[in-house]
Scaffold this motif. Structure first.
Motif, PDB file in Angstrom:
ATOM      1  N   LYS A  20       0.839  -1.194   0.000  1.00 45.79           N
ATOM      2  CA  LYS A  20       0.000   0.000   0.000  1.00 45.79           C
ATOM      3  C   LYS A  20       0.872   1.241   0.000  1.00 45.79           C
ATOM      4  N   LEU A  21       0.258   2.353  -0.369  1.00 45.95           N
ATOM      5  CA  LEU A  21       0.925   3.640  -0.267  1.00 45.95           C
ATOM      6  C   LEU A  21       0.731   4.225   1.121  1.00 45.95           C
ATOM      7  N   CYS A  22       1.673   5.026   1.536  1.00 39.66           N
ATOM      8  CA  CYS A  22       1.551   5.713   2.812  1.00 39.66           C
ATOM      9  C   CYS A  22       2.251   7.067   2.703  1.00 39.66           C
ATOM     10  N   ILE A  23       2.013   7.903   3.686  1.00 34.59           N
ATOM     11  CA  ILE A  23       2.612   9.235   3.735  1.00 34.59           C
ATOM     12  C   ILE A  23       3.600   9.273   4.889  1.00 34.59           C
ATOM     13  N   ILE A  24       4.810   9.735   4.635  1.00 32.29           N
ATOM     14  CA  ILE A  24       5.779   9.996   5.696  1.00 32.29           C
ATOM     15  C   ILE A  24       5.795  11.508   5.911  1.00 32.29           C
ATOM     16  N   ALA A  25       5.345  11.935   7.067  1.00 35.54           N
ATOM     17  CA  ALA A  25       5.219  13.366   7.348  1.00 35.54           C
ATOM     18  C   ALA A  25       5.842  13.673   8.703  1.00 35.54           C
ATOM     19  N   GLY A  26       6.468  14.820   8.805  1.00 30.84           N
ATOM     20  CA  GLY A  26       7.048  15.247  10.071  1.00 30.84           C
ATOM     21  C   GLY A  26       5.972  15.723  11.033  1.00 30.84           C
ATOM     22  N   THR A  78       3.130  22.584   1.798  1.00 26.48           N
ATOM     23  CA  THR A  78       3.647  21.222   1.768  1.00 26.48           C
ATOM     24  C   THR A  78       4.046  20.816   0.351  1.00 26.48           C
ATOM     25  N   VAL A  79       5.248  20.265   0.220  1.00 27.53           N
ATOM     26  CA  VAL A  79       5.766  19.756  -1.050  1.00 27.53           C
ATOM     27  C   VAL A  79       5.812  18.233  -0.968  1.00 27.53           C
ATOM     28  N   VAL A  80       5.361  17.566  -2.016  1.00 24.96           N
ATOM     29  CA  VAL A  80       5.305  16.104  -2.062  1.00 24.96           C
ATOM     30  C   VAL A  80       6.559  15.572  -2.748  1.00 24.96           C
ATOM     31  N   ILE A  81       7.172  14.561  -2.143  1.00 28.57           N
ATOM     32  CA  ILE A  81       8.351  13.905  -2.706  1.00 28.57           C
ATOM     33  C   ILE A  81       7.965  12.476  -3.090  1.00 28.57           C
ATOM     34  N   MET A  82       8.258  12.088  -4.343  1.00 29.34           N
ATOM     35  CA  MET A  82       7.965  10.744  -4.832  1.00 29.34           C
ATOM     36  C   MET A  82       9.106  10.265  -5.725  1.00 29.34           C
ATOM     37  N   GLU A  83       9.107   8.958  -5.980  1.00 25.40           N
ATOM     38  CA  GLU A  83      10.040   8.414  -6.964  1.00 25.40           C
ATOM     39  C   GLU A  83       9.524   8.719  -8.367  1.00 25.40           C
ATOM     40  N   VAL A 117      -2.658  17.110   2.988  1.00 19.87           N
ATOM     41  CA  VAL A 117      -1.571  17.531   2.095  1.00 19.87           C
ATOM     42  C   VAL A 117      -2.087  18.544   1.083  1.00 19.87           C
ATOM     43  N   VAL A 118      -3.263  18.299   0.547  1.00 21.88           N
ATOM     44  CA  VAL A 118      -3.844  19.207  -0.445  1.00 21.88           C
ATOM     45  C   VAL A 118      -4.178  20.557   0.176  1.00 21.88           C
ATOM     46  N   GLU A 119      -4.735  20.544   1.380  1.00 22.91           N
ATOM     47  CA  GLU A 119      -5.170  21.784   2.022  1.00 22.91           C
ATOM     48  C   GLU A 119      -4.011  22.596   2.571  1.00 22.91           C
ATOM     49  N   SER A 120      -2.862  21.966   2.772  1.00 23.57           N
ATOM     50  CA  SER A 120      -1.695  22.709   3.244  1.00 23.57           C
ATOM     51  C   SER A 120      -1.099  23.508   2.090  1.00 23.57           C
ATOM     52  N   GLU A 121      -0.847  24.775   2.306  1.00 22.95           N
ATOM     53  CA  GLU A 121      -0.386  25.652   1.228  1.00 22.95           C
ATOM     54  C   GLU A 121       1.106  25.505   0.941  1.00 22.95           C
ATOM     55  N   GLY A 136      11.462  19.903   8.150  1.00 27.93           N
ATOM     56  CA  GLY A 136      10.794  20.849   7.266  1.00 27.93           C
ATOM     57  C   GLY A 136       9.312  20.557   7.165  1.00 27.93           C
ATOM     58  N   ASP A 137       8.735  20.933   6.010  1.00 20.83           N
ATOM     59  CA  ASP A 137       7.296  20.786   5.798  1.00 20.83           C
ATOM     60  C   ASP A 137       6.955  19.817   4.675  1.00 20.83           C
ATOM     61  N   ASP A 138       7.962  19.167   4.053  1.00 21.19           N
ATOM     62  CA  ASP A 138       7.695  18.266   2.938  1.00 21.19           C
ATOM     63  C   ASP A 138       7.183  16.918   3.446  1.00 21.19           C
ATOM     64  N   VAL A 139       6.559  16.171   2.547  1.00 26.45           N
ATOM     65  CA  VAL A 139       6.108  14.814   2.857  1.00 26.45           C
ATOM     66  C   VAL A 139       6.581  13.879   1.760  1.00 26.45           C
ATOM     67  N   ILE A 140       6.755  12.606   2.108  1.00 27.85           N
ATOM     68  CA  ILE A 140       7.138  11.577   1.147  1.00 27.85           C
ATOM     69  C   ILE A 140       5.968  10.623   0.978  1.00 27.85           C
ATOM     70  N   ILE A 141       5.601  10.349  -0.261  1.00 26.61           N
ATOM     71  CA  ILE A 141       4.589   9.337  -0.549  1.00 26.61           C
ATOM     72  C   ILE A 141       5.306   8.142  -1.160  1.00 26.61           C
ATOM     73  N   THR A 142       5.240   7.017  -0.462  1.00 30.80           N
ATOM     74  CA  THR A 142       5.940   5.815  -0.906  1.00 30.80           C
ATOM     75  C   THR A 142       5.169   4.599  -0.432  1.00 30.80           C
ATOM     76  N   THR A 143       5.731   3.414  -0.645  1.00 25.23           N
ATOM     77  CA  THR A 143       5.067   2.193  -0.215  1.00 25.23           C
ATOM     78  C   THR A 143       5.333   1.939   1.263  1.00 25.23           C
ATOM     79  N   VAL A 144       4.483   1.113   1.864  1.00 22.77           N
ATOM     80  CA  VAL A 144       4.620   0.802   3.285  1.00 22.77           C
ATOM     81  C   VAL A 144       5.931   0.076   3.564  1.00 22.77           C
ATOM     82  N   VAL A 145       6.303  -0.857   2.687  1.00 20.41           N
ATOM     83  CA  VAL A 145       7.553  -1.596   2.882  1.00 20.41           C
ATOM     84  C   VAL A 145       8.748  -0.649   2.832  1.00 20.41           C
TER      85      VAL A 145
END
Length: 353
Positions: free
Chosen positions: A132-138, A260-265, A254-258, A313-322
């Motif tokens: 599954k996908l998940c969000i890594i957020a500070g 936040t930057v999303v990091i993905m592969e 994530v969408v409502e935050s003005e 910081g304020d960025d988030v990573i969207i990646t797999t659970v593993v």
């Protein structure tokens, strides 16, 4: 002999179609196998010589098992761009899927996420792994509430205190308490002021004369002491615990935050999913790439990004659970910090640092 050459032989192709479970090559055949670094499935370590590398992991073990069972040898390679594979506007592909599509490789080690476009570009095996996908957020920084002294007093407690003081004032009046300070409204205000002084532990005058009035005063003093003792204990407990905000709980946050930057592969099945899905929230995330709120990095950069861009910081990573579990384990090994992991059942959960 290459795989394409040997499969052109009618007898080999016939045996493969009739007995796929027990098929073995009877002639020497060599396959070109490509793979990308994706712990824990496939781990690639650079060698001392330029261009050399070693491979290990469960997918490599599967390759060795297939080679022994089907009697073939193999040569390992890697995608030049390091990507899994995404379609280009000219009809070609990037990454490992591109190598298979251009027949530069015979087999690509995954596991790959199956998409309609990939299925048209290359043949896929049955699913061997689900994730599954998940969000890594500070998480937020420790905050001190200037109104923290009011936390132990809920609205119901404030109401109970007010009613108790009014009831006590009425009891004094009914019992005939007299005050030297005046009569009527002034006397009632004086009694109320005396009760407030008792509640705040500021002392109490000692000239309350009627026995019944003293009984009321004693009851009020007992209630005031219980309230103040309970308040001081609860306040100490509340102020001891640090308040940490958790601003990102789901994709909607994530969408409502003005900022936040999303990091993905880059060039993965998930980038394709976000671009072509019917889900409104995923399309909104995909639109971040048009407003400089989307960054693409290979997985090997995620550890440093998680520590700097996400944790501080304020960025988030969207990646797999593993992948998230692997990053957390490595981070705990190096720093000793523990992660709070929360995942939602809809597949788009959040892992909080």
């Amino acid at each position: 002999m290459s795989l394409n050459d040997i499969l052109k032989k009618p007898d080999v192709l016939l045996r493969l179609k009739k007995h796929p479970e027990t098929f073995r090559f009877t002639e020497p055949v060599s396959l070109v196998v490509t793979g990308g670094h994706w712990p824990p499935h496939l781990l690639i370590t650079e060698g001392e010589e330029r261009g050399s590398f070693t491979v290990e992991g469960p997918m490599f073990s599967l390759l060795e098992t297939l080679a022994e069972a089907m009697n073939f040898s193999y040569t390992l390679t890697r995608p030049p761009d390091g990507y899994w594979g995404a379609p280009l506007e000219n009809g070609s592909w990037t990454g490992m899927v591109g190598q298979i599509y251009r027949k530069e490789a015979d087999l690509a080690l995954g596991p790959f996420a199956l998409t309609e476009a990939r299925a048209e570009a290359a043949d896929m095996t049955k699913a061997v792994f689900f994730d599954k996908l998940c969000i890594i957020a500070g998480r937020g920084r420790p905050e001190s509430d200037p109104w923290g002294f009011l936390l132990p007093l809920t609205p119901s407690v404030w109401l109970a205190l007010l009613l108790a003081m009014l009831l006590t004032c009425a009891s004094f009046t009914a019992l005939g308490e007299r005050s030297a300070d005046g009569t009527g409204l002034l006397r009632a205000l004086g009694v109320l002021f005396m009760h407030v002084r008792a509640l705040l532990q500021q002392g109490l005058r000692s000239d309350v004369r009627p026995a019944r009035a003293r009984l009321v005063v004693g009851g009020w003093l007992l209630a005031a002491m219980l309230v103040t003792w309970s308040y001081s204990g609860n306040l100490a407990s509340l102020l001891t615990v640090r308040h940490l905000a958790q601003p990102i709980q789901e994709l909607r946050d994530v969408v409502e935050s003005e900022d936040t930057v999303v990091i993905m592969e880059p060039d993965t099945a998930f980038t394709e999913l976000f671009a072509k899905t019917e889900s409104a929230i995923l399309r909104q995330i995909d639109a971040f790439k048009h407003i400089n709120r989307m960054k693409y990095f290979p997985f090997e950069y995620f550890y440093d990004l998680m520590d700097v861009e996400v944790r501080r910081g304020d960025d988030v990573i969207i990646t797999t659970v593993v992948s998230a579990d692997l990053l957390f384990a490595e981070f705990f090994t190096n720093t000793g910090d523990v992660f709070i992991i929360l995942r939602n059942t809809d597949g788009y959960g959040s892992d909080r640092i």
